[in-house]
Design a protein around this motif. Structure first.
Motif, mmCIF file in Angstrom:
data_model
loop_
_atom_site.group_PDB
_atom_site.id
_atom_site.type_symbol
_atom_site.label_atom_id
_atom_site.label_comp_id
_atom_site.label_asym_id
_atom_site.label_seq_id
_atom_site.Cartn_x
_atom_site.Cartn_y
_atom_site.Cartn_z
ATOM 1 N N ILE A 1 -4.744 6.596 5.810
ATOM 2 C CA ILE A 1 -4.451 6.000 4.510
ATOM 3 C C ILE A 1 -5.601 5.100 4.049
ATOM 4 N N SER B 1 6.914 -0.426 8.837
ATOM 5 C CA SER B 1 7.663 0.086 7.681
ATOM 6 C C SER B 1 8.191 1.493 7.937
ATOM 7 N N LYS B 2 7.382 2.347 8.587
ATOM 8 C CA LYS B 2 7.819 3.714 8.877
ATOM 9 C C LYS B 2 8.937 3.714 9.912
ATOM 10 N N LYS C 1 -2.916 -4.107 8.613
ATOM 11 C CA LYS C 1 -2.473 -3.103 7.641
ATOM 12 C C LYS C 1 -1.827 -1.918 8.349
ATOM 13 N N ARG C 2 -2.464 -1.443 9.421
ATOM 14 C CA ARG C 2 -1.930 -0.283 10.140
ATOM 15 C C ARG C 2 -0.645 -0.628 10.890
ATOM 16 N N TRP D 1 0.990 5.358 13.836
ATOM 17 C CA TRP D 1 -0.306 4.674 13.886
ATOM 18 C C TRP D 1 -1.415 5.605 13.415
ATOM 19 N N GLU E 1 -1.033 8.149 11.480
ATOM 20 C CA GLU E 1 -0.843 8.344 10.037
ATOM 21 C C GLU E 1 -1.520 7.218 9.258
ATOM 22 N N ALA E 2 -1.342 5.989 9.756
ATOM 23 C CA ALA E 2 -1.909 4.813 9.087
ATOM 24 C C ALA E 2 -3.433 4.916 9.002
ATOM 25 N N GLN F 1 1.537 -2.955 10.085
ATOM 26 C CA GLN F 1 2.620 -3.128 9.119
ATOM 27 C C GLN F 1 3.097 -1.780 8.582
ATOM 28 N N TYR F 2 2.188 -0.808 8.493
ATOM 29 C CA TYR F 2 2.598 0.551 8.126
ATOM 30 C C TYR F 2 3.516 1.115 9.204
#
Length: 268
Positions: free
Chosen positions: A268, A241-242, A234-235, A262, A264-265, A237-238
């Motif tokens: 979330i 995307s960023k 999940k992190r 990372w 930032e992820a 892939q974030y």
């Protein structure tokens, strides 16, 4: 070919199961794909369905869990239908067989055996299995299990006959001992080549001891690692995307730049 009458939904467990058997029998007799299947051809699909159920459980997705249980139940009925065609066994044999096994292995419910707790139940279970002809307590651990799951099952089986540490502090001491041994021998900075075979053996010992400790504190190591896998995915892939939003490719970014996204992820 005339159209088959669709069997109505069952209103009781027995009628719903009977509906599944009816549908399975019809598909086996009339569907080209279903007619072609063997136990061997279904095997890898069953494994896939089992992992899908495992994923659904970890995600706590009730609807998906229900769906995957149905898929697995279909496979079990499918195997039984194939066996019945060969005169090996049928669904009645399967269901009566599991009921008999459960009754025999629960003498504290269906007999006069007295148990005090869950551990007594597990120990009785293993003793009964040995009386049934198992040559080893570990004989019931499938060789093809993933290593992490197998280690857990081996330890649980051994505990069932009393072969275990007395206290979790002893297990943690073993973890620290294995960690220190691994660190002293393989955490080298001198550039000396590492004996991979020996390092692998020592690392295996370290993992085994960690899995043992997890068992003592009621952590399922397979679940724990898979949840960490999902968290990492999940992190990451974030991060991807960023980076794309900023018109950058990961391979062109510095580690410091990637760490910003990372971190930032993590929030979330």
């Amino acid at each position: 070919m005339s159209q088959n009458i669709i069997p109505s939904a069952g209103s009781t467990p027995a009628s719903a199961f009977e509906r599944l058997l009816t549908v399975m029998n019809t598909l086996r007799e009339q569907c080209p794909w279903d007619k072609k299947q063997t136990m061997e051809s279904l095997r890898h699909l069953t494994i896939e369905e089992t992992y899908e159920l495992s994923d659904a459980i970890l995600e706590a997705d009730t609807e998906e869990i229900k769906k995957e249980i149905g898929d697995i139940m279909l496979h079990l009925v499918f195997y039984t239908r194939i066996a019945s065609e060969k005169g090996q066994f049928d669904i009645v044999d399967v269901l009566n067989g599991i009921c008999e096994k459960l009754i025999i292995r629960h003498p504290h419910i269906y007999g006069d055996t007295v148990v005090q707790n869950e551990e007594d139940v597990k120990q009785n279970w293993e003793k009964i299995k040995l009386k049934e002809g198992n040559k080893s307590v570990l004989g019931g651990v499938p060789p093809s299990l993933p290593a992490l799951v197998k280690a857990s099952r081996i330890q649980e089986k051994a505990r069932g006959v009393g072969f275990d540490w007395e206290d979790k502090s002893q297990v943690w001491e073993k973890v620290e001992e294995e960690m220190q041994e691994f660190k002293e021998e393989f955490n080298t900075v001198s550039g000396v080549p590492v004996d991979i075979e020996k390092a692998e053996a020592e690392f295996g010992d370290l993992l085994f001891s960690l899995i043992n400790y997890a068992r003592f504190i009621k952590i399922n190591p397979e679940n724990a690692l898979e949840k960490t896998n999902k968290k990492f995915i999940k992190r990451f892939q974030y991060l991807e995307s960023k980076a794309a939003e900023n018109g950058k490719a990961l391979q062109d970014m510095t580690l410091a730049e990637m760490d910003i996204f990372w971190n930032e992820a993590k929030t979330i």
